[in-house]
Design a protein around this motif. Structure first.
Motif, mmCIF file in Angstrom:
data_model
loop_
_atom_site.group_PDB
_atom_site.id
_atom_site.type_symbol
_atom_site.label_atom_id
_atom_site.label_comp_id
_atom_site.label_asym_id
_atom_site.label_seq_id
_atom_site.Cartn_x
_atom_site.Cartn_y
_atom_site.Cartn_z
ATOM 1 N N ARG A 148 0.839 -1.206 0.000
ATOM 2 C CA ARG A 148 0.000 0.000 0.000
ATOM 3 C C ARG A 148 0.878 1.261 0.000
ATOM 4 N NH1 ARG A 148 -2.692 2.730 -1.838
ATOM 5 N NH2 ARG A 148 -4.327 4.047 -1.002
ATOM 6 N N VAL A 197 1.060 4.291 -2.915
ATOM 7 C CA VAL A 197 0.978 5.731 -2.648
ATOM 8 C C VAL A 197 2.108 6.457 -3.381
ATOM 9 C CG1 VAL A 197 1.235 7.488 -0.845
ATOM 10 C CG2 VAL A 197 -0.214 5.505 -0.422
ATOM 11 N N VAL A 230 4.695 6.674 5.836
ATOM 12 C CA VAL A 230 4.416 6.937 4.420
ATOM 13 C C VAL A 230 3.917 8.367 4.210
ATOM 14 C CG1 VAL A 230 3.007 6.250 2.442
ATOM 15 C CG2 VAL A 230 3.963 4.514 3.934
ATOM 16 N N VAL A 231 3.106 8.841 5.145
ATOM 17 C CA VAL A 231 2.557 10.202 5.026
ATOM 18 C C VAL A 231 3.685 11.237 5.058
ATOM 19 C CG1 VAL A 231 1.037 11.910 6.101
ATOM 20 C CG2 VAL A 231 0.380 9.505 6.091
ATOM 21 N N LYS A 287 6.018 10.942 2.047
ATOM 22 C CA LYS A 287 5.395 11.534 0.874
ATOM 23 C C LYS A 287 5.667 13.036 0.832
ATOM 24 C CE LYS A 287 0.802 11.594 -0.904
ATOM 25 N NZ LYS A 287 -0.602 11.276 -0.609
ATOM 26 N N ALA A 297 2.349 9.600 11.411
ATOM 27 C CA ALA A 297 1.354 10.635 11.154
ATOM 28 C C ALA A 297 0.075 10.432 11.958
ATOM 29 C CB ALA A 297 1.035 10.695 9.664
ATOM 30 N N ALA A 343 -1.316 15.835 10.602
ATOM 31 C CA ALA A 343 -1.291 15.242 9.263
ATOM 32 C C ALA A 343 -2.384 14.184 9.114
ATOM 33 C CB ALA A 343 0.074 14.612 8.993
ATOM 34 N N CYS A 372 -2.568 3.324 11.183
ATOM 35 C CA CYS A 372 -1.795 4.075 10.197
ATOM 36 C C CYS A 372 -2.708 4.977 9.363
ATOM 37 C CB CYS A 372 -1.068 3.098 9.292
ATOM 38 S SG CYS A 372 -0.238 3.872 7.906
ATOM 39 N N ALA A 373 -2.278 6.210 9.125
ATOM 40 C CA ALA A 373 -3.069 7.163 8.349
ATOM 41 C C ALA A 373 -3.349 6.640 6.938
ATOM 42 C CB ALA A 373 -2.349 8.508 8.272
ATOM 43 N N VAL A 374 -2.396 5.911 6.370
ATOM 44 C CA VAL A 374 -2.572 5.372 5.017
ATOM 45 C C VAL A 374 -3.695 4.338 5.007
ATOM 46 C CG1 VAL A 374 -1.453 4.084 3.162
ATOM 47 C CG2 VAL A 374 -0.188 5.829 4.401
ATOM 48 N N PHE A 375 -3.690 3.450 6.000
ATOM 49 C CA PHE A 375 -4.736 2.430 6.080
ATOM 50 C C PHE A 375 -6.078 3.060 6.474
ATOM 51 C CE2 PHE A 375 -1.272 -0.829 7.385
ATOM 52 C CZ PHE A 375 -0.793 -0.829 6.087
#
Lengths: 295, 257
Positions: free
Chosen positions: A161, A165, A196-197, A200, B126, B131, B164-167
């Motif tokens: 994932r 991104v 990841v955030v 990025k 994050a 964020a 997690c912010a992505v998940f």
């Protein structure tokens, strides 16, 4: 997911299905299936007498039972086989309890260990499964049984994932990311954030500074590889070593993991995304044999 | 004595000019690519706001993630020290200071003299910083301000599984597909973040009064969730994002603890 929001879906990896045209499943005694419903991708593997006959690999939809059915239908496509011909099916993965036609659900850790043993042979001792939303380091014995494992399922760093991104951010197709990240004269310093955030936003800043995409990707792949090496080192790594899951197809990650470990990963002979489903189908074969013995 | 505090954060540069503990002027500029230009912009804005010439400022202290980038600073202070100095000046009775910024969250315990006893920082993830709400607002296609307001109208607690912010972004999309009301998703987002901040604060021990500072303190949805989680009210100053810069300015004047 991103399906309806982006005009160019750089994150979209290729779905596939396959069956062995030289094998006649009607002559088989045991027809088993493993269905791996992951958070990002779903696979079905069909085995005839413990031999790989057919498989499918596709994206997981918003509905787990439907995703399991779709993956099964696609594996069956063109084989003349129907769901009723399958004697025993095992569900695995994140959505394993939502596989409507499975008789048993088995954890993906056990299935990946068993599947890696089938794919790479009994010398395999350490398996790194880099999946869509988690990353597992697994120690296995020569029979493919789990000895110990460590898992990161809380954080997108080091997962498919996270890579999706980045593919979207840079506008580079996910299948090209690995190769492109190796097109640098020397390795840049890795991005400092594992998140990841944050990575990025760090990457966006590097792009604005004038870094070429190749260099930014190299910096990210390095950080991602470093992250999973940490997981492997905590578990303790012993050769032979192999990587499964979708990220195993990314040469930019695989080569950097190998470099940091000082160990080469075995080359896969099959699609690395179907390891869990293979394990499921092997368990299904064994379970059916047991069932028949009792009768 | 007139002093200035410059807080070079992950997202914004904030400047406070103070005299004897009273704020004379403030300035905020988005931290762009050119940090020096952003710092200069924020300083100029604060001077203009205070109606002062730059030579009237006797001392300058810097703080924040980019505090080493302030060339003319007389000294620099850690974020934790500046947070505590600013918050305790505003609320002498506070024993716990929680600072939630764009990319970092901090919990600080201070004793009755305002000295820092213990602190915890989340800087790696994050999920425990502003964020997180920004990413969720994007997923919900709402302006950040709207996300906070909408959250207050929710009457139902929906659990979020992802950390997690992505998940969490994918989870928010699934919740939308499952026809969950937007206000309930907004609350779920703030509840999830509040849980993370609370557990960080519990590591240092939560003692009343609690002061909440940092830009995220402007989000009423987050404040509501945090108060529910802490089971107590928190004190929020008028300009929560400036407290660290204020603290640095106070320390420059020798007014901090």
């Amino acid at each position: 997911m991103a399906e309806d929001t982006t005009s160019k879906d750089y994150w979209r990896w290729t779905e596939s299905n396959w069956h062995d045209p030289d094998m006649d499943w009607r002559e088989g005694d045991i027809i088993s299936a493993g269905v791996d419903v992951g958070s990002v991708s779903s696979q079905t593997v069909i085995m005839v007498d413990g031999k790989l006959y057919a498989y499918s690999n596709m994206r997981t939809g918003s509905d787990s039972p439907k995703s399991a059915e779709n993956a099964m239908d696609w594996a069956l496509e063109g084989t003349g086989m129907t769901l009723d011909d399958i004697h025993y099916a095992v569900g695995t993965g994140y959505g394993r309890v939502n596989v409507p036609f499975a008789k048993r659900a088995i954890t993906e850790i056990a299935c990946h260990a068993r599947g890696a043993n089938f794919m790479y042979g009994p010398t395999i001792k350490t398996v790194l499964d880099m999946g869509g939303q988690d990353c597992k380091a697994i120690r296995v014995d020569q029979k493919g049984k789990v000895v110990s494992f460590l898992m990161n399922d809380k954080c997108a760093a080091g997962t498919g994932r996270g890579m999706e991104v980045f593919a979207d951010l840079l506008g580079v197709h996910i299948t090209k990311v690995g190769e492109m990240s190796l097109q640098v004269d020397e390795e840049p310093p890795m991005v400092s954030s594992t998140c990841v955030v944050f990575a990025k936003s760090e990457a966006s800043a590097l792009l604005r500074e004038g870094w070429p995409k190749e260099k930014v990707l190299a910096a990210y792949c390095l950080a991602m590889a470093h992250r999973v090496v940490g997981l492997l080192e905590r578990l303790g790594i012993e050769e032979d070593f192999a990587i499964t899951g979708g990220i195993a197809k990314n040469i930019g990650i695989v080569s950097r993991v190998e470099k940091e470990l000082g160990i080469k990963a075995l080359k896969p002979s099959l699609d690395t995304q179907i390891a869990g489903a293979i394990g499921g189908a092997l368990f299904a074969t064994a379970l059916l044999k047991k069932e028949r013995k009792k009768k | 004595m007139i002093t200035a505090g410059i807080d070079v954060g992950a997202k914004n540069v904030k400047v406070i000019i103070q005299e004897d503990g009273k704020i004379l002027g403030k300035g905020l500029v988005l931290a762009g690519l050119d940090t020096q230009a952003s710092i200069k912009g924020a300083v100029d804005a604060a001077l203009k706001d205070a109606d002062l010439a730059s030579d009237k400022v006797e001392k300058v202290f810097a703080t924040g993630a980019g505090r080493k980038d302030v060339p003319d600073a007389d000294d620099s202070y850690t974020e934790v020290g500046a947070d505590a100095a600013g918050a305790i000046h505003l609320y002498p009775q506070a024993r716990t200071v929680i600072d939630v910024g764009a990319e970092e969250g901090r919990a600080i315990r201070v004793d009755e003299r305002g000295k820092v006893v213990d602190f915890a920082i989340n800087e790696r993830c994050a999920a425990g910083a502003g964020a997180f709400t920004e990413a969720m607002a994007r997923a919900l296609e709402l302006p950040l301000e709207e996300l906070g307001r909408l959250s207050l109208t929710s009457t139902k607690a929906v659990p979020m599984n992802a950390q997690c912010a992505v998940f969490a972004e994918s989870e928010v999309v699934s919740l939308i597909h499952a026809k969950t009301e937007k206000q309930d998703i907004a609350r779920a987002v703030h509840d999830a973040m509040a849980t993370r901040i609370t557990s960080m604060a519990r590591r240092v021990g939560v003692k009343p009064d609690i002061a909440l500072i940092g830009g995220v303190a402007r989000n009423p949805g987050f404040v509501d969730s945090l108060q529910r989680d802490l089971e107590t009210e928190v004190l929020i100053p008028e300009d929560p994002e400036y407290v660290s810069a204020f603290g640095a300015a106070l320390l420059a004047a020798g007014l901090g603890k």
